[in-house]
Design a protein around this motif. Structure first.
Motif, PDB file in Angstrom:
ATOM      1  N   ASN A   2      27.366  44.441  57.632  1.00 53.81           N
ATOM      2  CA  ASN A   2      28.245  46.022  58.204  1.00 53.81           C
ATOM      3  C   ASN A   2      29.373  47.014  56.888  1.00 53.81           C
ATOM      4  OD1 ASN A   2      27.745  45.597  60.769  1.00 53.81           O
ATOM      5  ND2 ASN A   2      29.011  43.671  61.017  1.00 53.81           N
ATOM      6  N   THR A  44      36.069  44.054  64.106  1.00 55.77           N
ATOM      7  CA  THR A  44      36.644  42.620  62.349  1.00 55.77           C
ATOM      8  C   THR A  44      37.749  41.876  63.844  1.00 55.77           C
ATOM      9  OG1 THR A  44      38.107  43.914  61.755  1.00 55.77           O
ATOM     10  CG2 THR A  44      36.009  44.268  60.934  1.00 55.77           C
ATOM     11  N   ARG A  45      37.886  41.001  62.645  1.00 57.89           N
ATOM     12  CA  ARG A  45      38.874  39.839  62.971  1.00 57.89           C
ATOM     13  C   ARG A  45      39.548  39.597  62.536  1.00 57.89           C
ATOM     14  NH1 ARG A  45      36.704  35.171  66.748  1.00 57.89           N
ATOM     15  NH2 ARG A  45      36.098  36.250  67.828  1.00 57.89           N
ATOM     16  N   HIS A  46      40.476  40.761  61.548  1.00 55.41           N
ATOM     17  CA  HIS A  46      41.346  39.733  60.807  1.00 55.41           C
ATOM     18  C   HIS A  46      42.185  38.281  60.979  1.00 55.41           C
ATOM     19  CE1 HIS A  46      41.182  43.782  60.044  1.00 55.41           C
ATOM     20  NE2 HIS A  46      40.648  43.659  58.957  1.00 55.41           N
ATOM     21  N   PHE A  71      39.432  38.779  56.475  1.00 56.75           N
ATOM     22  CA  PHE A  71      38.657  39.268  57.879  1.00 56.75           C
ATOM     23  C   PHE A  71      36.818  38.227  58.249  1.00 56.75           C
ATOM     24  CE2 PHE A  71      37.089  42.655  55.099  1.00 56.75           C
ATOM     25  CZ  PHE A  71      35.845  42.620  56.656  1.00 56.75           C
ATOM     26  N   GLU A  72      37.053  38.754  59.629  1.00 60.51           N
ATOM     27  CA  GLU A  72      35.042  37.993  60.096  1.00 60.51           C
ATOM     28  C   GLU A  72      35.247  39.742  60.460  1.00 60.51           C
ATOM     29  OE1 GLU A  72      33.361  35.370  62.969  1.00 60.51           O
ATOM     30  OE2 GLU A  72      35.455  35.784  62.688  1.00 60.51           O
ATOM     31  N   GLU A  73      33.489  39.941  60.669  1.00 58.99           N
ATOM     32  CA  GLU A  73      33.435  41.261  61.518  1.00 58.99           C
ATOM     33  C   GLU A  73      32.173  40.520  62.012  1.00 58.99           C
ATOM     34  OE1 GLU A  73      32.892  44.863  58.712  1.00 58.99           O
ATOM     35  OE2 GLU A  73      31.360  43.470  58.149  1.00 58.99           O
ATOM     36  N   ASN A  86      35.152  37.815  54.860  1.00 60.14           N
ATOM     37  CA  ASN A  86      34.924  38.767  53.356  1.00 60.14           C
ATOM     38  C   ASN A  86      37.151  38.808  53.369  1.00 60.14           C
ATOM     39  OD1 ASN A  86      32.206  39.449  53.995  1.00 60.14           O
ATOM     40  ND2 ASN A  86      33.176  40.031  56.194  1.00 60.14           N
ATOM     41  N   LEU A 111      36.492  46.147  49.512  1.00 61.73           N
ATOM     42  CA  LEU A 111      35.629  45.379  50.611  1.00 61.73           C
ATOM     43  C   LEU A 111      34.639  44.850  49.711  1.00 61.73           C
ATOM     44  CD1 LEU A 111      34.866  47.385  53.542  1.00 61.73           C
ATOM     45  CD2 LEU A 111      36.785  45.642  53.228  1.00 61.73           C
TER      46      LEU A 111
END
Length: 158
Positions: A2, A44-46, A71-73, A86, A111
């Motif tokens: 991503n 994303t989920r932070h 965070f996770e994508e 990430n 990032l």
């Protein structure tokens, strides 16, 4: 994978010739342009508990601060699976506008993927940040980088 979206929209100075050709499509002005661009970004989920906020400079006419965290994508994993985390660091420079609002005049995003070793080092950094007392800049330090140094004169950018 991503990160490809972010690379495509990058202003990477190592590729300044490539970026200069597409400058108009990578700069956004106004709330609607920014909102439209945010909608195009990967989901994303932070992990908000991982956030560290640092105020770099503060004056009556300029505020520079950074936010970093994990965070996770998408696609998001479901427990008991472990997500691929990430790291992000985002630095903003904002100026005051009427009606208690602000205008973002500069925004930098960094990032990188996280390994287990980096996650452990970040946890240590986060623990130190959470236990440290806030450090306030002294008035002379703020005055030394005040409005004139920031390119502001009589409340207007030069």
């Amino acid at each position: 994978s991503n990160f490809q979206f972010h690379i495509r929209m990058s202003h990477n100075i190592k590729q300044i010739d490539k970026w200069a050709k597409h400058r108009g499509s990578r700069l956004f002005h106004g709330a609607m342009d920014v909102a439209a661009q945010l909608c195009k970004m990967p989901a994303t989920r932070h992990l908000t508990e991982s956030f560290i906020v640092d105020v770099v400079m503060s004056s009556q006419t300029l505020l520079i601060f950074s936010v970093q965290g994990l965070f996770e994508e998408a696609p998001f994993v479901v427990a008991p699976n472990t997500p691929q985390l990430n790291f992000f660091s985002r630095t903003f420079a904002v100026i005051p506008k009427p009606n208690s609002s602000v205008c973002v005049v500069s925004d930098e995003l960094y990032l990188s993927p996280m390994t287990n070793a980096r996650i452990e080092r970040y946890r240590i950094q986060l623990a130190k940040a959470n236990s440290a007392a806030p450090v306030m800049a002294t008035p002379p330090a703020i005055a030394a980088v005040g409005p004139a140094a920031a390119g502001v004169e009589n409340g207007e950018w030069k």
